[in-house]
Every structure is written in C-alpha cells, then in structure tokens.
Scaffold this motif. Structure first.
Motif, PDB file in Angstrom:
ATOM      1  N   ASP A   1      -5.593   3.701  -9.736  1.00  0.00           N
ATOM      2  CA  ASP A   1      -4.393   4.301 -10.317  1.00  0.00           C
ATOM      3  C   ASP A   1      -3.551   3.151 -10.860  1.00  0.00           C
ATOM      4  O   ASP A   1      -3.026   2.340 -10.096  1.00  0.00           O
ATOM      5  CB  ASP A   1      -3.608   5.050  -9.227  1.00  0.00           C
TER       6      ASP A   1
ATOM      7  N   ARG B   1      -7.682   3.333  -1.216  1.00  0.00           N
ATOM      8  CA  ARG B   1      -7.753   3.968   0.106  1.00  0.00           C
ATOM      9  C   ARG B   1      -9.200   4.251   0.480  1.00  0.00           C
ATOM     10  O   ARG B   1      -9.631   3.995   1.603  1.00  0.00           O
ATOM     11  CB  ARG B   1      -6.946   5.281   0.112  1.00  0.00           C
ATOM     12  N   ARG B   2      -9.974   4.775  -0.488  1.00  0.00           N
ATOM     13  CA  ARG B   2     -11.388   5.077  -0.201  1.00  0.00           C
ATOM     14  C   ARG B   2     -12.164   3.793   0.037  1.00  0.00           C
ATOM     15  O   ARG B   2     -12.999   3.709   0.935  1.00  0.00           O
ATOM     16  CB  ARG B   2     -12.017   5.839  -1.372  1.00  0.00           C
TER      17      ARG B   2
ATOM     18  N   ALA C   1      -5.627   5.797  -4.859  1.00  0.00           N
ATOM     19  CA  ALA C   1      -6.639   6.585  -4.142  1.00  0.00           C
ATOM     20  C   ALA C   1      -7.942   5.809  -4.003  1.00  0.00           C
ATOM     21  O   ALA C   1      -8.589   5.853  -2.943  1.00  0.00           O
ATOM     22  CB  ALA C   1      -6.873   7.908  -4.877  1.00  0.00           C
TER      23      ALA C   1
END
Lengths: 118, 247
Positions: free
Chosen positions: B73, B57-58, B54
């Motif tokens: 993660d 992705r950000r 995550a």
C-alpha cells in the motif's frame, strides 16, 4: 550498557528486566517496572497498553521522566533498524562481558545474530 | 503554528527536543546526497504507510519474506524497489539480507541511495515514535524544497562490515572529520557513513532523544536528563529485546 551502568554505580540489578520480568525490573532501578512496561507497550505497538503504561509512568515519575523515557524508547526503535538494515556485526564478539550478556539473554537466537557470524 | 511546537503538550518537553525535530524536518525537505527533496519526503510518507500495509502484515507472518507476491500500500511517488525497502526497514528489518541489498542495485536502488533511504526512514520513524509514546499526533510532513542532489560519496570507504561500504575507523578525515574522533567508531556509528549527512542527522536526533556521543561516557546520570543511565538502559534494552536486536 545496563550492566555497565549498574557496575559503575555499584547497583545490583537483574538483567531479566530486559526480557520483561517485572520483579527483575524492580531490583535496583527506580521506577523499573513502570519504565519497563512503557518501553514494552511502545515496542509492541499495543495502543491500549501504551495508554495505560504512559499514565502509570506519568503518575509515578512525572512529566520530565515520561518525556525522557519516550525519547530513549523512540531512539532505540530506530537503532535496531539501522543495525539490521545495514547488517553490521557486533563490535567485539569475543569480549567476555558481551558474551555473558548474550548468553544470559539468549540474544544469539535473534535473526540479526547472523550478521555477526552466529 | 511552527512545526513541533510542544508548548501545548502539557508535558514539559525539553526545548532542545523540539529544536532538533524542527531542524530535522528542514533537512528532510531539502535535496540530499542521492534523493531529491520530493523523494525524501515521499520516503518519509512511505515509512508511515508501511505501518498499515496489508502486504507487510502478511509478509511478517510468512516463513520467508522473499517469496511472497503482492503490492505494498503506497503513494506511487517512489520506484518499487525503494517502496519495498522502506516497508522492510520499518516492518521486517531483521530479515534484510546482504543478497537483498545487492539485488536491489540491479533494480535501480544503489547502495548509496539505500543508505540515505534507511537514514530518512529511521529518523522519521524515531520522531513519530516519540510522538506516539507521548500520545501526541504525528507532525505533518514538510513541503519538499527544489534543488539538485549532491551525489556526495566519501573518499575513504571500506567493505569490512555490513552490506554496504562504510567509512573506516581511521577514515574520518577531510570533509568527514566531524563524524567521530580518535580513529575509533562503533560499527553502529559507521553504519550510515556512506552518506555522511545521514550519520549527522542520526547523531543530532540521538543527542536529544538519548545522549550525545560525549555524554554516553557517563554511566551514572546526565545532568540534563530526568532519568539516570540505568533507567535509560532498561528502556533501551526492553525495546531492543522486543525488536530482537542482536547488536
């Protein structure tokens, strides 16, 4: 390399194929559109498009073509990561062929261009 | 069943591809120059974790990748700097900078360890991508083998390209004689040469997935391939363009 291989075989091609132009991919390269779509869907990580383009390439070219295209695509998924992670510059920034290709494909807009001082 | 048994894939996968993938899995499990077998397999696992991370992705959407707080993660099997490096190489390699690599030395990730890490990530990633391209499941990672790292560093190094020292074109001598011939090597070949085995692994995989160094001189068609050189370079060029590969 695409340009050099076309020149070597005396084939007229359209470099815009590299930028995703399907008509360009069809010019001078057997299975060009199918290969281009397959490469694009893998690199974009688009699962649905990949399944579709894989089936299309398999139908048009057969399993041996699909396997070799998969190998090349997978290999070049790696190459950019080596080049950018280590920050290497292009080998001969001033060579005329390279300059022409970079200009035609607007490669100097890519972040990795800074590693070559651009 | 043996690793990389492609006999049931129904796709006529060349035997040399399966053999090279199996060989790499064995290499991956063994202690390397700067990482143990356990750490190398953990790096491989992180290269897979990165695709679903995550924070990655950000960060990929952020204007700058260096100001965003958060935690990747991950499996907690590697130091934080190594985890971050693996995730960046997989998901945001275009924004890795000299300063990032040099700052990582202060965080305990030496340039030698970084180069070996990059070598493991890109090798595993390219094998995984081959599977994804063909719609095959990923191969389970190998069980790591015990043993000590070698701490091998080539005697001839130069800091003239990239973020790390590399073997110079005329430096492929002694234990590095096999790396390239003729005192000439493209920068992308020199890139991983701080850890010569990383370059050897890269070369072995490239020889089956793309072309051997020798076969690259043939711009028409390799007799062992089903597609000609223009077809290969179209695939290579489209993948590279989407990845914004300047090199």
């Amino acid at each position: 390399m695409l340009r050099v291989s076309a020149q070597t075989t005396g084939t007229e091609i359209d470099l815009n194929a590299v930028l995703g132009d399907a008509a360009g991919a069809a010019k001078g390269i057997a299975l060009g559109p199918e290969l281009m779509n397959f490469a694009e869907s893998l690199a974009r990580r688009d699962a649905d498009a990949l399944a579709h383009s894989r089936a299309a390439l398999l139908a048009a070219g057969g399993p041996a073509v699909l396997v070799d295209a998969a190998g090349v695509a997978a290999n070049f998924q790696r190459m950019v990561r080596i080049a950018d992670s280590i920050g290497i510059p292009v080998d001969d920034l001033n060579a005329e062929t390279g300059r022409a290709v970079r200009a035609a494909l607007r490669l100097s807009e890519f972040p990795g261009a800074r590693n070559s001082g651009l | 069943m043996a690793a990389f048994d492609y006999s049931d894939a129904g796709l006529q996968i060349r035997p040399d591809i399966g053999a090279a993938h199996r060989n790499y899995w064995q290499t991956l499990a063994r202690p390397g120059s700067w990482w143990t077998g356990s750490e190398r397999v953990a790096i491989a696992q992180e290269s897979r974790n990165a695709l679903d991370c995550a924070l990655c992705r950000r960060r990929r959407q952020a204007l700058s990748p260096y100001g965003m707080a958060g935690e990747h993660d991950h499996d907690r099997a590697l130091p934080e700097a190594a985890v971050d490096a693996v995730h960046r190489v997989v998901t945001d390699q275009g924004r890795i900078t000299r300063r990032y690599v040099e700052d990582n030395v202060g965080r305990g990730l030496s340039k030698e360890a970084y180069v070996e890490l990059v070598g493991v990530v890109v090798a595993v990633f390219s094998i995984d991508e081959f599977h994804r391209a063909l719609g095959l499941p990923l191969e389970p990672l190998p069980a790591p083998l015990p043993g000590a790292i070698s701490r091998y560093r080539p005697a001839h190094l130069r800091e003239d390209i990239g973020f790390v020292p590399t073997v110079p074109p005329d430096g492929a001598v002694g234990p590095e004689t096999d790396l390239w011939k003729g005192g000439r090597a493209a920068n992308v070949i020199r890139a991983l040469s701080l850890v010569p085995d990383a370059l050897r692994d890269w070369r072995a995989l490239a020889a089956v997935q793309y072309l051997s160094f020798e076969a690259m001189a043939n711009y028409v068609k390799d007799a062992d391939r089903a597609i000609d050189r223009m077809q290969m370079e179209l695939v290579a060029g489209r993948v590279s363009a989407i990845n914004e590969c300047f090199y």
